[in-house]
Scaffold this motif. Structure first.
Motif, PDB file in Angstrom:
ATOM      1  N   TYR A 164      -0.394   2.816  14.326  1.00  0.00           N
ATOM      2  CA  TYR A 164       1.044   2.525  14.194  1.00  0.00           C
ATOM      3  C   TYR A 164       1.415   2.319  12.721  1.00  0.00           C
ATOM      4  CZ  TYR A 164       5.603   0.380  15.003  1.00  0.00           C
ATOM      5  OH  TYR A 164       6.945   0.094  14.983  1.00  0.00           O
ATOM      6  N   LEU A 165       0.586   1.545  12.012  1.00  0.00           N
ATOM      7  CA  LEU A 165       0.862   1.286  10.597  1.00  0.00           C
ATOM      8  C   LEU A 165       0.760   2.550   9.750  1.00  0.00           C
ATOM      9  CD1 LEU A 165      -1.065  -2.089  10.199  1.00  0.00           C
ATOM     10  CD2 LEU A 165       1.412  -1.793  10.114  1.00  0.00           C
ATOM     11  N   LYS A 166      -0.164   3.455  10.112  1.00  0.00           N
ATOM     12  CA  LYS A 166      -0.289   4.718   9.367  1.00  0.00           C
ATOM     13  C   LYS A 166       0.938   5.596   9.564  1.00  0.00           C
ATOM     14  CE  LYS A 166      -5.282   4.795   9.860  1.00  0.00           C
ATOM     15  NZ  LYS A 166      -6.376   5.395  10.635  1.00  0.00           N
ATOM     16  N   ASN A 167       1.398   5.711  10.822  1.00  0.00           N
ATOM     17  CA  ASN A 167       2.490   6.630  11.138  1.00  0.00           C
ATOM     18  C   ASN A 167       3.855   6.060  10.779  1.00  0.00           C
ATOM     19  OD1 ASN A 167       0.740   8.565  12.231  1.00  0.00           O
ATOM     20  ND2 ASN A 167       0.662   7.477  14.169  1.00  0.00           N
ATOM     21  N   ILE A 168       4.069   4.761  11.012  1.00  0.00           N
ATOM     22  CA  ILE A 168       5.393   4.163  10.804  1.00  0.00           C
ATOM     23  C   ILE A 168       5.470   3.471   9.434  1.00  0.00           C
ATOM     24  CG2 ILE A 168       7.121   2.575  11.756  1.00  0.00           C
ATOM     25  CD1 ILE A 168       6.541   5.013  13.499  1.00  0.00           C
ATOM     26  N   GLY A 169       4.448   2.698   9.107  1.00  0.00           N
ATOM     27  CA  GLY A 169       4.490   1.922   7.865  1.00  0.00           C
ATOM     28  C   GLY A 169       4.056   2.686   6.630  1.00  0.00           C
ATOM     29  N   GLY A 170       3.450   3.861   6.803  1.00  0.00           N
ATOM     30  CA  GLY A 170       3.024   4.645   5.652  1.00  0.00           C
ATOM     31  C   GLY A 170       1.754   4.142   4.996  1.00  0.00           C
ATOM     32  N   SER A 178      -9.416  -7.443   8.094  1.00  0.00           N
ATOM     33  CA  SER A 178      -9.806  -8.110   9.330  1.00  0.00           C
ATOM     34  C   SER A 178      -8.721  -7.945  10.389  1.00  0.00           C
ATOM     35  CB  SER A 178     -10.062  -9.599   9.069  1.00  0.00           C
ATOM     36  OG  SER A 178      -8.867 -10.232   8.648  1.00  0.00           O
ATOM     37  N   TYR A 179      -9.041  -8.439  11.577  1.00  0.00           N
ATOM     38  CA  TYR A 179      -8.100  -8.342  12.691  1.00  0.00           C
ATOM     39  C   TYR A 179      -6.819  -9.123  12.409  1.00  0.00           C
ATOM     40  CZ  TYR A 179      -6.153  -9.005  17.380  1.00  0.00           C
ATOM     41  OH  TYR A 179      -5.321  -9.042  18.462  1.00  0.00           O
ATOM     42  N   ASP A 180      -6.936 -10.335  11.838  1.00  0.00           N
ATOM     43  CA  ASP A 180      -5.763 -11.163  11.558  1.00  0.00           C
ATOM     44  C   ASP A 180      -4.861 -10.531  10.494  1.00  0.00           C
ATOM     45  OD1 ASP A 180      -6.637 -13.053  13.380  1.00  0.00           O
ATOM     46  OD2 ASP A 180      -7.847 -14.110  11.871  1.00  0.00           O
ATOM     47  N   GLU A 181      -5.475  -9.925   9.484  1.00  0.00           N
ATOM     48  CA  GLU A 181      -4.679  -9.286   8.434  1.00  0.00           C
ATOM     49  C   GLU A 181      -3.900  -8.092   8.969  1.00  0.00           C
ATOM     50  OE1 GLU A 181      -7.572 -10.380   4.627  1.00  0.00           O
ATOM     51  OE2 GLU A 181      -7.653  -8.409   5.563  1.00  0.00           O
ATOM     52  N   ILE A 182      -4.565  -7.299   9.802  1.00  0.00           N
ATOM     53  CA  ILE A 182      -3.875  -6.145  10.407  1.00  0.00           C
ATOM     54  C   ILE A 182      -2.775  -6.613  11.347  1.00  0.00           C
ATOM     55  CG2 ILE A 182      -4.195  -4.174  11.960  1.00  0.00           C
ATOM     56  CD1 ILE A 182      -6.970  -3.823  10.712  1.00  0.00           C
ATOM     57  N   GLN A 183      -3.042  -7.729  12.053  1.00  0.00           N
ATOM     58  CA  GLN A 183      -2.030  -8.292  12.953  1.00  0.00           C
ATOM     59  C   GLN A 183      -0.775  -8.713  12.176  1.00  0.00           C
ATOM     60  OE1 GLN A 183      -2.418  -8.697  16.439  1.00  0.00           O
ATOM     61  NE2 GLN A 183      -0.248  -9.179  16.395  1.00  0.00           N
ATOM     62  N   LYS A 184      -0.953  -9.334  10.992  1.00  0.00           N
ATOM     63  CA  LYS A 184       0.192  -9.747  10.162  1.00  0.00           C
ATOM     64  C   LYS A 184       0.990  -8.541   9.683  1.00  0.00           C
ATOM     65  CE  LYS A 184      -1.735 -14.095   8.430  1.00  0.00           C
ATOM     66  NZ  LYS A 184      -2.240 -14.811   7.251  1.00  0.00           N
ATOM     67  N   LEU A 185       0.291  -7.516   9.213  1.00  0.00           N
ATOM     68  CA  LEU A 185       0.978  -6.302   8.771  1.00  0.00           C
ATOM     69  C   LEU A 185       1.750  -5.650   9.912  1.00  0.00           C
ATOM     70  CD1 LEU A 185      -1.821  -4.702   6.556  1.00  0.00           C
ATOM     71  CD2 LEU A 185       0.254  -5.820   5.750  1.00  0.00           C
ATOM     72  N   PHE A 186       1.123  -5.643  11.081  1.00  0.00           N
ATOM     73  CA  PHE A 186       1.768  -5.047  12.260  1.00  0.00           C
ATOM     74  C   PHE A 186       3.016  -5.841  12.664  1.00  0.00           C
ATOM     75  CE2 PHE A 186       2.143  -4.816  16.919  1.00  0.00           C
ATOM     76  CZ  PHE A 186       2.356  -3.448  17.056  1.00  0.00           C
ATOM     77  N   ASP A 187       2.909  -7.183  12.623  1.00  0.00           N
ATOM     78  CA  ASP A 187       4.072  -8.019  12.971  1.00  0.00           C
ATOM     79  C   ASP A 187       5.212  -7.819  11.984  1.00  0.00           C
ATOM     80  OD1 ASP A 187       2.710  -9.020  15.127  1.00  0.00           O
ATOM     81  OD2 ASP A 187       1.950 -10.783  14.059  1.00  0.00           O
ATOM     82  N   ASN A 188       4.889  -7.727  10.697  1.00  0.00           N
ATOM     83  CA  ASN A 188       5.923  -7.493   9.690  1.00  0.00           C
ATOM     84  C   ASN A 188       6.616  -6.153   9.894  1.00  0.00           C
ATOM     85  OD1 ASN A 188       5.393  -9.943   8.406  1.00  0.00           O
ATOM     86  ND2 ASN A 188       3.822  -9.039   7.093  1.00  0.00           N
ATOM     87  N   GLU A 189       5.822  -5.148  10.225  1.00  0.00           N
ATOM     88  CA  GLU A 189       6.383  -3.810  10.446  1.00  0.00           C
ATOM     89  C   GLU A 189       7.269  -3.787  11.688  1.00  0.00           C
ATOM     90  OE1 GLU A 189       7.147  -0.198   8.990  1.00  0.00           O
ATOM     91  OE2 GLU A 189       5.766  -1.650   8.081  1.00  0.00           O
ATOM     92  N   MET A 190       6.833  -4.513  12.738  1.00  0.00           N
ATOM     93  CA  MET A 190       7.638  -4.588  13.963  1.00  0.00           C
ATOM     94  C   MET A 190       8.943  -5.331  13.718  1.00  0.00           C
ATOM     95  SD  MET A 190       6.255  -2.941  16.420  1.00  0.00           S
ATOM     96  CE  MET A 190       7.135  -3.588  17.821  1.00  0.00           C
ATOM     97  N   LYS A 191       8.916  -6.388  12.870  1.00  0.00           N
ATOM     98  CA  LYS A 191      10.151  -7.105  12.521  1.00  0.00           C
ATOM     99  C   LYS A 191      11.116  -6.183  11.785  1.00  0.00           C
ATOM    100  CE  LYS A 191       8.320 -11.800  12.204  1.00  0.00           C
ATOM    101  NZ  LYS A 191       7.961 -12.900  11.283  1.00  0.00           N
TER     102      LYS A 191
END
Length: 319
Positions: A33-39, A49-62
């Motif tokens: 998702y981060l590759k396709n949407i967040g660039g 780590s899992y937590d770092e990717i989770q934060k990036l994903f949450d920011n992108e979803m916001k």
């Protein structure tokens, strides 16, 4: 079999949908998702780590969830103030563009060289990311195939009963299996005798004839009855009429004597009924003046004339 295969496939699909994704699967989903949407690039997410990717994903979803389309009221209210700013910016940019044209022409040569290097680097990164994705997909497919094989192996040993398809099973469930027979009695009621079978819990089953009894008992029950009769009388014929008939039918059934006259006398009579009792696995053959009971597994000294009469009459069976 086709219906059962479809049923198992439907169950497997349901179980897959209900099964929550693992941590590695969540990381793969969020990374794609981060590759396709967040660039983001593969190298940027590889060592996180899992937590770092989770934060990036949450920011992108916001960012995606708070996005306002062009037709919304918020954008329209801002258009009036933005138009005035745009006019001033256009006038300033017109002056700057003339000065920048000369400097841009000089910088084009150096940019083309750097872009060529960047393209080569990006192509190499994309190839390595594709290889890694293929490798991850193969590992997940192999894991899912192993799980499906285990499920199919487990369900092969199970009987699935559906509303639209019922499967006949010979085994009796343990909860409904009757207890062993411990005693039998022949009780006369008026001019007729009844067979009483008493089980271990002292419950009694009453039958008016041998035929009715064989229709409702199992092979195990029949062998138990023969043991009780054998211990009571042995090889001596009982004197009572009902006991003698009962002993004679069982004796011919379990211990047929080749030298007995009964087998020769059968050839003089025509067969009227030939029936198979499925529960006790016993053949019943009725002639004009007598009848015999025969176990399915045993061989009996029947004459060719008797056999042809039986085959001409044809057997009656539930299946």
């Amino acid at each position: 079999m086709n219906k059962r295969k479809k049923h198992f496939a439907m169950l497997r699909a349901k179980e897959k949908r209900r099964k929550p994704p693992t941590k590695s699967q969540k990381i793969n989903l969020m990374s794609t998702y981060l590759k396709n949407i967040g660039g983001y690039k593969y190298n940027q997410l590889k060592n996180k780590s899992y937590d770092e990717i989770q934060k990036l994903f949450d920011n992108e979803m916001k960012r995606v969830n708070t996005f306002n389309p062009m037709d919304s009221e918020v954008v329209k209210s801002k258009e009036g103030t933005e138009e005035s700013y745009k006019r001033i910016e256009d006038e300033l940019e017109f002056d700057k563009s003339k000065k920048a044209e000369s400097s841009e022409q000089k910088a084009k040569g150096s940019r083309n060289k750097s872009l060529g290097k960047k393209r080569k680097g990006n192509e190499q990164k994309q190839e390595s990311s594709k290889r890694q994705r293929i490798k991850d997909d193969k590992e997940t497919d192999e894991h899912e195939e192993a799980e499906e094989d285990d499920e199919a192996e487990m369900k092969m040993h199970m009987e699935v009963f559906q509303d639209n398809e019922r499967i006949a099973v010979d085994a009796i469930p343990l909860a409904t299996k009757p207890l062993i027979i411990v005693e039998y009695k022949i009780v006369k009621e008026g001019q007729k005798g009844f067979y009483h079978l008493i089980r271990a819990d002292r419950s009694t089953n009453k039958y008016s004839s041998m035929i009715r009894m064989l229709q409702n008992i199992s092979r195990e029950d029949l062998e138990t009855i023969w043991k009780l009769v054998k211990t009571k009388y042995g090889n001596t014929r009982p004197e009572d009429d009902y006991e003698r008939v009962f002993w004679g039918d069982l004796n011919v059934m379990f211990e047929p004597d080749i030298k007995s006259e009964i087998w020769r006398s059968l050839q003089g009579y025509k067969v009227t009924v030939w029936k198979l009792f499925n529960s006790s696995r016993v053949h019943f053959v009725r002639f004009q003046n007598l009848h015999i009971f025969m176990l399915v597994e045993k061989r009996y000294p029947l004459t060719p004339i008797t056999i042809t009469n039986m085959l001409n009459k044809k057997i009656q069976a539930d299946y």
